[in-house]
Design a protein around this motif. Structure first.
Motif, PDB file in Angstrom:
ATOM      1  N   ASN A   1      -2.186  -5.258   1.654  1.00 34.67           N
ATOM      2  CA  ASN A   1      -3.527  -5.082   2.199  1.00 34.67           C
ATOM      3  C   ASN A   1      -4.350  -6.345   1.946  1.00 34.67           C
ATOM      4  O   ASN A   1      -4.730  -6.637   0.817  1.00 34.67           O
TER       5      ASN A   1
ATOM      6  N   VAL B   1       0.850  -1.196   0.000  1.00 35.76           N
ATOM      7  CA  VAL B   1       0.000   0.000   0.000  1.00 35.76           C
ATOM      8  C   VAL B   1       0.886   1.247   0.000  1.00 35.76           C
ATOM      9  O   VAL B   1       2.033   1.212   0.439  1.00 35.76           O
TER      10      VAL B   1
ATOM     11  N   PHE C   1      -7.159   2.156  11.103  1.00 34.37           N
ATOM     12  CA  PHE C   1      -7.844   1.079  11.829  1.00 34.37           C
ATOM     13  C   PHE C   1      -7.222  -0.294  11.590  1.00 34.37           C
ATOM     14  O   PHE C   1      -7.355  -1.202  12.401  1.00 34.37           O
ATOM     15  N   ASP C   2      -6.533  -0.439  10.434  1.00 35.93           N
ATOM     16  CA  ASP C   2      -5.989  -1.765  10.133  1.00 35.93           C
ATOM     17  C   ASP C   2      -4.462  -1.803  10.201  1.00 35.93           C
ATOM     18  O   ASP C   2      -3.845  -2.754   9.743  1.00 35.93           O
ATOM     19  N   GLU C   3      -3.853  -0.770  10.773  1.00 34.18           N
ATOM     20  CA  GLU C   3      -2.398  -0.799  10.928  1.00 34.18           C
ATOM     21  C   GLU C   3      -2.031  -1.279  12.334  1.00 34.18           C
ATOM     22  O   GLU C   3      -1.317  -0.613  13.076  1.00 34.18           O
TER      23      GLU C   3
ATOM     24  N   LYS D   1       1.193   6.521   3.737  1.00 37.03           N
ATOM     25  CA  LYS D   1       0.259   7.614   4.027  1.00 37.03           C
ATOM     26  C   LYS D   1       1.053   8.915   4.137  1.00 37.03           C
ATOM     27  O   LYS D   1       1.987   9.008   4.922  1.00 37.03           O
TER      28      LYS D   1
ATOM     29  N   SER E   1      -7.365  -7.040   2.402  1.00 35.18           N
ATOM     30  CA  SER E   1      -8.699  -6.899   1.815  1.00 35.18           C
ATOM     31  C   SER E   1      -8.618  -6.659   0.315  1.00 35.18           C
ATOM     32  O   SER E   1      -9.618  -6.802  -0.384  1.00 35.18           O
ATOM     33  N   ILE E   2      -7.437  -6.331  -0.203  1.00 29.72           N
ATOM     34  CA  ILE E   2      -7.303  -6.186  -1.657  1.00 29.72           C
ATOM     35  C   ILE E   2      -6.904  -7.513  -2.305  1.00 29.72           C
ATOM     36  O   ILE E   2      -7.489  -7.928  -3.303  1.00 29.72           O
TER      37      ILE E   2
HETATM   38  C1  LIG Z   1      -6.973  -1.665   2.704  1.00 30.18           C
HETATM   39  O1  LIG Z   1      -8.036  -1.624   1.792  1.00 30.18           O
HETATM   40  C2  LIG Z   1      -9.272  -1.217   2.368  1.00 30.18           C
HETATM   41  C3  LIG Z   1     -10.355  -1.265   1.295  1.00 30.18           C
HETATM   42  O2  LIG Z   1     -10.127  -2.226   0.343  1.00 30.18           O
HETATM   43  C4  LIG Z   1      -9.163   0.187   2.915  1.00 30.18           C
HETATM   44  O3  LIG Z   1     -10.364   0.535   3.568  1.00 30.18           O
HETATM   45  C5  LIG Z   1      -8.010   0.260   3.898  1.00 30.18           C
HETATM   46  O4  LIG Z   1      -7.810   1.594   4.306  1.00 30.18           O
HETATM   47  C6  LIG Z   1      -6.723  -0.261   3.266  1.00 30.18           C
HETATM   48  N1  LIG Z   1      -5.684  -0.283   4.283  1.00 30.18           N
HETATM   49  C7  LIG Z   1      -4.504   0.329   4.154  1.00 30.18           C
HETATM   50  C8  LIG Z   1      -3.553   0.184   5.290  1.00 30.18           C
HETATM   51  O5  LIG Z   1      -4.193   0.958   3.168  1.00 30.18           O
END
Ligand SMILES: *[C@@H]1O[C@H](CO)[C@@H](O)[C@H](O)[C@H]1NC(C)=O
Ligand SMILES: *[C@@H]1O[C@H](CO)[C@@H](O)[C@H](O)[C@H]1NC(C)=O
Length: 434
Positions: A223, A158, A271-273, A161, A225-226
């Motif tokens: 990621n 990814v 939220f996912d880090e 940021k 979810s991708i």
């Molecule tokens: C990973 O992907 C999801 C949606 O597919 C997104 O909401 C999330 O922010 C992404 N996470 C990162 C760390 O980029």
């Protein structure tokens, strides 16, 4: 009578099934190239032995992909398969001494250069390239007697940021970022689907080969979810190893020091880090907890503190690139646990670091030495793992009913027992809390 026999058999099967899905796996990754380090950081194959009574699985890091043939291939033939060392074979022979140990070969793991990410995408794209890869995996496992294969697939990372956390300063919001996350995958969906088919095809092959195991490893910054269709993948994998660490690294985030491997989200961070955010993705998409393994780094990430850094030490911090290299690993921005514990207790390498533990058990420990106004000497900020924080992660795994922990990796744990006399203290710290 027959019915009774069937009943007994069914009970036996259930019992066996339960045994096959334990919650206390200790999956030990081993960077075989650590053999090429010099001095006390050099990790010999015999150094594995004391770890193997702690590990349920040993994962050989790493094989790679041949760009022309699309086949899995040794990345370091001299040590992997060459006549002199032949680590592939030496390592699987440990099973004679440790009959319960499973030894896997891992492919990828960022040991193939970052610029060669495309090889991993190309393999997923067509049935021809997939078939070549699948067959080569079958051959490698059979030839060297591995118990399974781990796909630590080098999917594109990814983007970094740009904006900092909640007090994101404008000065730091425009960063020069070379390489990381620069690659834009225009065919994410195709690669995700191709990978799912690849995994299915490998599993089909392995079912015919003594039912060898197949696991996957989600590398940092990939990621889930991708690229990972958890629901479709789960039936075909033994486990998924989540490398939910390196959330911030001095390479990706040279101006921004932060907890490298928090268990939970903290204010101002994504939220996912963190571990929990990534575990939840897999749980919510149909993966049983017993198949989810949480990665625990044995190494620390370090950044350089300057006159502009906040003196509180509390992350996130303004920093200026990787911290000074350690005396053994000689890599800026990284310290082995041996190097960390030495700096926490001895003054020989400059002043002792000020250490800040984490009573919340949610984010991790850090230690630092501020910039020195009088001498102008740079300081250092160290986000590290120790036996206690590794134990906290194992507690999390246990509380959530997950499958176990993955130690990443053995060569950066204190394998000589310098810190307290016990070898592999981080591996131990995690194992005994499971
Ligand atoms: C990973 O992907 C999801 C949606 O597919 C997104 O909401 C999330 O922010 C992404 N996470 C990162 C760390 O980029
Ligand atoms: C393994 O260790 C070698 C030697 O220190 C290092 O160059 C390499 O980056 C490491 N590989 C991984 C995947 O960490």
């Amino acid at each position: 009578m027959k019915l009774i026999t069937v009943g007994v058999l069914a009970t036996l099967c259930v019992a066996t099934f339960a045994v096959q899905h334990p919650h206390d796996k200790v999956v030990c990754f081993w960077n075989s190239t650590s053999f090429e380090r010099q001095g006390p950081a050099k990790f010999q194959i015999e150094d594995l032995r004391p770890a193997l009574s702690l590990c349920t699985h040993l994962v050989y890091g790493y094989a790679g992909i041949n760009a022309e043939t699309h086949e899995a291939t040794p990345l370091h033939p001299n040590i992997d398969t060459g006549a002199g060392y032949a680590f592939f074979r030496t390592v699987t022979q440990f099973k004679r001494t440790f009959p319960d140990l499973k030894v896997y070969l891992s492919i990828g793991g960022n040991d193939d250069p970052y610029e060669e990410t495309h090889k991993y995408l190309v393999v997923t794209e067509t049935s021809e390239t997939r078939a070549k890869f699948v067959n080569s995996v079958g051959r490698l496992l059979t030839d060297y007697d591995f118990d399974g294969v781990d796909l630590a697939w080098q999917f594109p990372e990814v983007k970094v940021k740009k904006k900092r956390g909640f007090f994101g300063s404008i000065a730091h919001s425009v960063k020069k970022v070379f390489g990381y996350g620069k690659f834009k995958d225009e065919r994410e969906q195709d690669h995700r689907d191709g990978f799912t088919i690849l995994v299915r095809d490998i599993k089909n092959l392995l079912r015919q080969r003594n039912n060898k195991d197949l696991t996957i490893t989600v590398l940092p910054h990939v990621n889930s979810s991708i690229y990972y269709d958890a629901r479709a993948l789960t039936p075909n994998i033994e486990a998924v190893h989540l490398f939910a660490f390196d959330q911030k690294t001095p390479d990706r985030n040279p101006k921004d020091a932060d907890y490298p491997a928090p268990i939970y989200e903290s204010y101002g961070r994504a939220f996912d880090e963190n571990i929990d955010g990534q575990v939840r993705y897999w749980l919510e998409h149909g993966t049983p907890g017993s198949k989810i393994i949480v990665g625990i780094p044995t190494f620390a990430r370090t950044w350089k503190l300057t006159a502009d850094s906040q003196i509180s030490g509390v992350p996130p911090l303004d920093v200026d690139g990787p911290g000074a290299e350690g005396p053994q690993t000689l890599t800026p921005g990284l310290l082995s646990y041996t190097e960390v514990c030495t700096r926490l207790t001895e003054t020989t390498l400059g002043t002792i670091l000020r250490r800040v533990s984490d009573p919340s058990k949610k984010y991790g420990s850090y230690a630092y030495q501020s910039y020195n106004d009088a001498t102008g000497a740079d300081g250092i900020w160290v986000g590290y793992e120790d036996p206690d924080t590794a134990g906290n992660k194992a507690n999390y795994v246990k509380a959530k009913g997950l499958g176990g922990v993955a130690i990443v990796d053995l060569s950066l744990d204190d394998f000589r027992g310098v810190c307290t006399g016990d070898k592999f203290p981080i591996t131990r710290g995690a194992k005994y809390k499971l």
